[in-house]
Design a protein around this motif. Structure first.
Motif, short mmCIF file in Angstrom:
data_model
loop_
_atom_site.label_atom_id
_atom_site.label_comp_id
_atom_site.label_asym_id
_atom_site.label_seq_id
_atom_site.Cartn_x
_atom_site.Cartn_y
_atom_site.Cartn_z
N PHE A 142 41.98 36.13 44.35
CA PHE A 142 41.20 35.57 43.25
C PHE A 142 40.62 36.70 42.42
CE2 PHE A 142 38.09 36.45 46.51
CZ PHE A 142 36.96 36.85 45.81
N VAL A 143 40.26 36.36 41.19
CA VAL A 143 39.51 37.27 40.34
C VAL A 143 38.26 36.56 39.86
CG1 VAL A 143 41.45 38.69 39.53
CG2 VAL A 143 40.86 36.60 38.29
N ASP A 144 37.15 37.26 39.89
CA ASP A 144 35.91 36.75 39.31
C ASP A 144 36.05 36.90 37.80
OD1 ASP A 144 33.33 36.53 38.19
OD2 ASP A 144 32.37 37.22 40.02
N ILE A 145 36.21 35.79 37.10
CA ILE A 145 36.55 35.84 35.67
C ILE A 145 35.42 36.42 34.82
CG2 ILE A 145 38.24 33.99 35.77
CD1 ILE A 145 36.08 32.10 34.63
N PHE A 146 34.22 36.55 35.37
CA PHE A 146 33.10 37.11 34.62
C PHE A 146 32.96 38.62 34.84
CE2 PHE A 146 31.94 32.73 35.88
CZ PHE A 146 31.97 32.15 34.63
N LYS A 147 33.62 39.12 35.89
CA LYS A 147 33.44 40.53 36.24
C LYS A 147 34.74 41.32 36.32
CE LYS A 147 29.37 39.50 39.10
NZ LYS A 147 28.83 39.54 40.50
N GLU A 148 35.86 40.62 36.52
CA GLU A 148 37.12 41.32 36.80
C GLU A 148 38.21 40.94 35.80
OE1 GLU A 148 37.43 41.70 41.52
OE2 GLU A 148 37.09 39.62 40.87
N GLU A 149 39.15 41.84 35.64
CA GLU A 149 40.30 41.60 34.79
C GLU A 149 41.49 41.17 35.64
OE1 GLU A 149 40.83 41.80 31.44
OE2 GLU A 149 38.71 42.17 31.07
N ILE A 150 42.29 40.27 35.11
CA ILE A 150 43.55 39.92 35.75
C ILE A 150 44.52 41.08 35.51
CG2 ILE A 150 45.48 38.29 35.81
CD1 ILE A 150 43.57 36.23 34.53
N THR A 151 45.22 41.50 36.55
CA THR A 151 46.22 42.55 36.40
C THR A 151 47.57 42.07 36.91
OG1 THR A 151 45.89 43.55 38.58
CG2 THR A 151 44.44 44.31 36.79
N PHE A 152 48.64 42.57 36.32
CA PHE A 152 49.96 42.16 36.79
C PHE A 152 50.26 42.75 38.16
CE2 PHE A 152 54.55 41.63 36.90
CZ PHE A 152 54.66 40.32 36.44
N ASP A 153 49.65 43.87 38.47
CA ASP A 153 49.82 44.45 39.81
C ASP A 153 49.33 43.47 40.88
OD1 ASP A 153 50.94 46.77 38.90
OD2 ASP A 153 49.08 47.95 38.98
N LEU A 154 48.18 42.82 40.63
CA LEU A 154 47.66 41.85 41.58
C LEU A 154 48.59 40.65 41.69
CD1 LEU A 154 45.50 40.71 43.46
CD2 LEU A 154 44.25 39.89 41.45
N ILE A 155 49.07 40.17 40.55
CA ILE A 155 50.00 39.03 40.54
C ILE A 155 51.26 39.37 41.33
CG2 ILE A 155 51.48 37.60 39.08
CD1 ILE A 155 49.32 37.92 36.88
N ASP A 156 51.80 40.56 41.08
CA ASP A 156 53.02 41.00 41.76
C ASP A 156 52.78 41.11 43.27
OD1 ASP A 156 55.74 41.66 41.27
OD2 ASP A 156 55.29 43.76 41.74
N LYS A 157 51.60 41.63 43.63
CA LYS A 157 51.25 41.77 45.04
C LYS A 157 51.20 40.42 45.74
CE LYS A 157 47.53 43.51 48.02
NZ LYS A 157 46.16 44.09 48.04
N ILE A 158 50.65 39.44 45.05
CA ILE A 158 50.53 38.09 45.62
C ILE A 158 51.91 37.47 45.83
CG2 ILE A 158 49.76 35.73 45.14
CD1 ILE A 158 47.30 37.00 43.75
N THR A 159 52.83 37.69 44.89
CA THR A 159 54.18 37.11 45.03
C THR A 159 54.93 37.70 46.21
OG1 THR A 159 55.21 38.73 43.54
CG2 THR A 159 54.36 36.71 42.53
N MET A 160 54.58 38.90 46.62
CA MET A 160 55.28 39.56 47.73
C MET A 160 54.55 39.42 49.07
SD MET A 160 56.79 43.02 45.95
CE MET A 160 55.19 43.66 45.45
#
Length: 363
Positions: A313-331
């Motif tokens: 998860f990302v705290d939408i008030f404090k954190e940015e969504i990154t593609f690295d995180l998305i990629d990590k989740i898919t794997m």
């Protein structure tokens, strides 16, 4: 003892899952139950096959409401608020006004499978303290809510901890309906955030998710992107906005408008990747082992992920969504065993049974 069941029912997936589970429990236990349709959620139509009584609160006049409250304040009735984040600054206030009137009239109320959200307002804290102090039984759905409830309540011997009721529903559905993945798709279940940020801020966040979705679809070879409204009122507007943004990017998407809990669960459980905006969308997604990035707008989402030892998860008030995180989740091939959570979810009804049986002995 009769149960009068109150809740945010009729328009929201998570709450309707709770309704389904609680009604099944009442029918199997031969408990007389009446559902209060507070928000004109067409519950009479939804529950007609189960032969459950429904009182349409929203469309009743003042006299009818007062008469109903008098009837629900009798000694053989317990008013139960079932499910949801009911104690918050901006949304639920514990059904304060109605439950206070019931208490003044000599009636009883309690809470089953509920959570405590952000609570900083002095007025809301005072309401929470009053309600928890007067409640006959309060079952909290997560450890953080349970620990915080002791700070607000003078009635700690009537506070209990059990897992979220939704785990019973997902477990039951998994055993009865096989999951068949027909298409590979990215699912977005957007939570309308207008109570939490400005429309321009939400629009910026939407555009980031849209861009990452298109990139992920291309990289992974997914066939399509699907939008789904978990709240059939507020989230539908957000899905329409998202569809427009996608269209402006040259990407045609599918908006699945079937808001039944069976359909929503099916669409979530068959997704290839899920951008989730609401707690029970995330719970369903993680239960069915779908790679998920949750957009956390409330502590309850963090509580859930902490309880399963994941950080998807990302705290939408404090954190940015990154593609690295998305990629990590898919794997991520880590699997989670939810058996203990399902077992703990059944404690909601064990505690309620104990209370109702005590009531029978005193009748």
């Amino acid at each position: 003892m009769k149960i009068a069941l109150w809740g945010f029912y009729g328009h929201n997936y998570g709450d309707d899952v709770m309704l389904n589970i609680i009604i099944d429990y009442c029918l199997k236990s031969n408990i007389d139950v009446e559902v209060i349709d507070m928000f004109d959620g067409c519950l009479k139509e939804t529950l007609k096959l189960k032969s459950v009584k429904v009182f349409n609160w929203k469309n009743s006049n003042k006299f009818e409401k007062i008469n109903k409250l008098i009837r629900l304040s009798k000694n053989n009735v317990i008013n139960i608020w079932g499910g949801g984040t009911i104690f918050t600054d901006t949304e639920g206030d514990g059904n304060y006004k109605i439950f206070k009137i019931i208490k003044i009239l000599g009636g009883k109320f309690g809470y089953l499978g509920v959570g405590i959200g952000k609570l900083t307002s002095k007025s809301r804290i005072n309401k929470t303290s009053y309600l928890l102090g007067k409640s006959e039984i309060t079952v909290l759905r997560d450890e953080d809510s349970y620990n915080r409830s002791h700070k607000y309540s003078s009635n700690n011997d009537k506070l209990y901890l059990a897992e979220d009721l939704s785990f019973i529903y997902f477990d039951k559905l998994e055993k009865n309906i096989p999951i068949i993945k027909k298409d590979s798709y990215i699912l977005i279940t957007w939570r309308n955030l207008r109570n939490y940020m400005s429309s321009s801020e939400e629009n910026i966040l939407m555009k980031k998710v849209v861009d990452y979705s298109i990139r992920l679809k291309k990289n992974k070879g997914y066939k399509k992107i699907v939008l789904l409204a978990i709240n059939s009122v507020s989230d539908t507007k957000s899905c329409i906005e998202l569809k427009t943004i996608f269209s402006n990017r040259g990407e045609e998407v599918v908006f699945n408008e079937n808001s039944s809990i069976v359909n929503i669960t099916k669409v979530i459980s068959e997704a290839s990747f899920h951008f989730s905006g609401r707690l029970h969308g995330s719970v369903a997604s993680e239960y069915y082992k779908i790679p998920t990035l949750s957009l956390s707008y409330s502590p309850k989402i963090e509580y859930f992920y902490k309880s399963i030892n994941r950080n998807n998860f990302v705290d939408i008030f404090k954190e940015e969504i990154t593609f690295d995180l998305i990629d990590k989740i898919t794997m991520d091939n880590q699997t989670i065993d939810f058996k203990e959570k399902v077992k703990s979810a059944h404690l909601n009804f064990d505690y309620l049974d104990n209370y109702l049986n005590k009531g029978k002995r005193h009748e």
